[in-house]
Write a protein that holds these residues in place. Sequence first.
Motif, mmCIF file in Angstrom:
data_model
loop_
_atom_site.group_PDB
_atom_site.id
_atom_site.type_symbol
_atom_site.label_atom_id
_atom_site.label_comp_id
_atom_site.label_asym_id
_atom_site.label_seq_id
_atom_site.Cartn_x
_atom_site.Cartn_y
_atom_site.Cartn_z
ATOM 1 N N VAL A 115 -36.812 28.301 0.990
ATOM 2 C CA VAL A 115 -36.824 26.868 0.709
ATOM 3 C C VAL A 115 -37.975 26.184 1.438
ATOM 4 O O VAL A 115 -38.713 25.379 0.866
ATOM 5 C CB VAL A 115 -35.475 26.237 1.100
ATOM 6 N N SER B 13 -30.014 30.218 -1.696
ATOM 7 C CA SER B 13 -31.276 29.658 -1.214
ATOM 8 C C SER B 13 -32.408 29.835 -2.213
ATOM 9 O O SER B 13 -33.278 28.958 -2.345
ATOM 10 C CB SER B 13 -31.658 30.296 0.124
ATOM 11 N N ALA C 152 -34.369 18.375 2.053
ATOM 12 C CA ALA C 152 -34.541 19.829 1.936
ATOM 13 C C ALA C 152 -35.256 20.408 3.148
ATOM 14 O O ALA C 152 -35.076 21.587 3.481
ATOM 15 C CB ALA C 152 -35.313 20.169 0.665
ATOM 16 N N HIS D 256 -28.217 21.456 -2.917
ATOM 17 C CA HIS D 256 -26.839 21.891 -2.731
ATOM 18 C C HIS D 256 -26.490 23.242 -3.348
ATOM 19 O O HIS D 256 -25.359 23.708 -3.138
ATOM 20 C CB HIS D 256 -25.886 20.832 -3.300
ATOM 21 N N ARG E 79 -32.267 27.059 -4.707
ATOM 22 C CA ARG E 79 -32.752 25.819 -4.096
ATOM 23 C C ARG E 79 -34.279 25.815 -4.058
ATOM 24 O O ARG E 79 -34.932 24.813 -4.378
ATOM 25 C CB ARG E 79 -32.184 25.658 -2.678
ATOM 26 N N ASP F 193 -33.261 22.351 5.559
ATOM 27 C CA ASP F 193 -32.756 23.668 5.147
ATOM 28 C C ASP F 193 -33.302 24.728 6.095
ATOM 29 O O ASP F 193 -34.445 24.641 6.553
ATOM 30 C CB ASP F 193 -33.192 23.961 3.708
ATOM 31 N N LYS F 194 -32.511 25.738 6.394
ATOM 32 C CA LYS F 194 -32.930 26.800 7.314
ATOM 33 C C LYS F 194 -33.490 28.032 6.604
ATOM 34 O O LYS F 194 -34.048 28.920 7.255
ATOM 35 C CB LYS F 194 -31.744 27.233 8.182
#
Length: 697
Positions: free
Chosen positions: A691, A657, A683, A653, A660, A686-687
Amino acid sequence: MMIRIPRLQCCLYLSAAFFITACTTQKVALDAVKVSANAPGSTIYRGSYTKLTDILHTKLDINFNWDSAFVIGKATIKARPYFYPSNQLILNANGFKINEVSLEKKEDRTPLNYLYDGKLLTIQLDKTYTNTDTYTVFIDYVAMPNKLKAGVDINSNDDRGVYFIKDPRQVWTQGETECNSNWFPTINGPQEKMTQEISITVPEKMVTLSNGELDFSSDNGDGTRTDSWRQDKPHSTYLTMMAAGDFTIVKDKWRNKEVNYYMEPQYAKNARLIFGKTPEMIEFFSKKTGVDFPWDKYSQIVVREFVAGAMENTSATVLFDRMNMTPGECLDENYEDIISHELFHHWFGDLVTAESWANLPLNESFANYGEYLWREYKYGVEDADYLNYKDAQKYLAKPENKTLNAIRFDYADREQMFDAVSYEKGGRVLHMLRKTVGDDAFFKSLKLYLTRYAYKTAEIHNLRMAFEEVTGQDLNWFFNQWFLAAGNPKLNIQTSYDNAKHEAVVTIKQEQDLTKMPLFRLPMAIDIYVDGKAERKAITVTKQSETFSFPVSAEPQLINVDAEKYLLAERTENKTIQQNSYQYAHAPLFMDRIEAVQALSRSATEPQAHATLIKALQDKHWYIRRLAVDFVPKLTEPERKQVLGRIRDMALHDERSYVRAAAISTLKSVYAKEDNKTVFSQAARDKAPSVLNALKN
């Protein structure tokens, strides 16, 4: 100049270079050229170029031989002697085939005698002209940039001036420093300003871009089209550009002016995501400087295989193809620093241009500081101060940077001016100047400078005198030590409490090598925290060692020297763990907290240091949270268990990025025995590439 790209090293323009394997900024300097800059007894002097001729207007008719990578050109140049009478016109024209040189009078052309050595075209005029006369010369030529030999005709392959890309088929130019004379005859150097017209003939399916406005387009009836571009406002010859290819033009606007984004069709759908803040930037810079955007339009074009990160050609910035980004990639890097840097050049560099390469910081330091100003406005002072911090680290990382003046006349090659001194140090110096004179005076002085030298050139003393006129102060001391001398202060700061006298005591020593650097004059503030309240004291350090004493009611919890944290300096301080922890919790700035975190991270066994670094996992700035994640392996086992939930939450969250990604890497290494499958599974949606890469590694 442009944002240049070192090919084998990461830059600090990028917000988190530790996650990027190939990063952007300044173009490769010439490693083969070595010079002991500013060395005693140096005989090198690189002054402003002598002005013999003033080019008033250049008209170019350009066609291409795509197979041979030739530029087939016709140049019509209107000029006059600059001051002294002259019967010659000397032009830079590198590696051309000259077909015709004539004097143009109305519809009549008279052949002129000329000498051409492959680099200089010396034209014998029909008579001697004074500087109240003008004449027009016509030149029919072919430029052959791919035949220029690196190391012989040009310094490197990045200096061809015009580039033909095969797949997809594109052509684009890169003029700075002195490469435009590889595709049209002109006078090299930042001092030469002209208006221009460029007509470009291309296959009818291609689009073109050049400086100024598109005057008209003509269908030639043979599968080609000719676009005619006109710029009626003068600019330096190195800022002339053209580009052509299969681009989609995404149209935007600022006030009543066109703002366009040229991208290849498959990437154009993301143009507004990448460039969409441009009109807001133009409005912000117009208001901040007090000078409205001075050019007819603003376009940005993304080309393949660009030799730099970006280049601020007047009204038409060229950018490298890493700007062809997906929405996911934009989560890692939005490249707004590059976009704001090149845009701010349109005031500092394009409108007012450094009169010589020695004065390059008048272009590049300001463009660097434009990045700070945009971040400060759009994202807040903490984000801007993070940029200042990274720039300072980049400058301080190389000892040789401390041997170079910002304004320097002894460079071996002009490309060496494009370094961390002109860029990162220069931006920090401008920030110190702003802090020294105050915001109102700083921006009023910039407005005076921009209006007084609009469409002209300037040197560093012109900037100083604008500031002196506005402020009424003699600022030679500031410009001499920061622009015209090398290095930075190296400060040893000792703070203590004199219980007998009830005084806070600060001793500051300047320990830089005074045989190579000046003894600096350093105005600064000191915040003294007593009973949780800070009282500010203003001092000016002028000596090699000075002690300052201040009466206090009780022993201070913290004596915070350079409380505004704006000095570009190396510093050693004697703060305790308790003082650093107090600084983290109570001092107001990003730099206060990052200084404290870095100091505490060196106290790997101290419980109070651990406690503060655990708090830093929830810091309001992502970079400090990122540093705190790096400290997790040094925590005790109970502390690791204490923060596990926080690390998992950050992995999913955190708004940044890179944080993360760092949290995921920590879960995989420090918490490898824990069950993190659910976190990793979530995760994976995630884009952000950082990450996803962390999950793979």
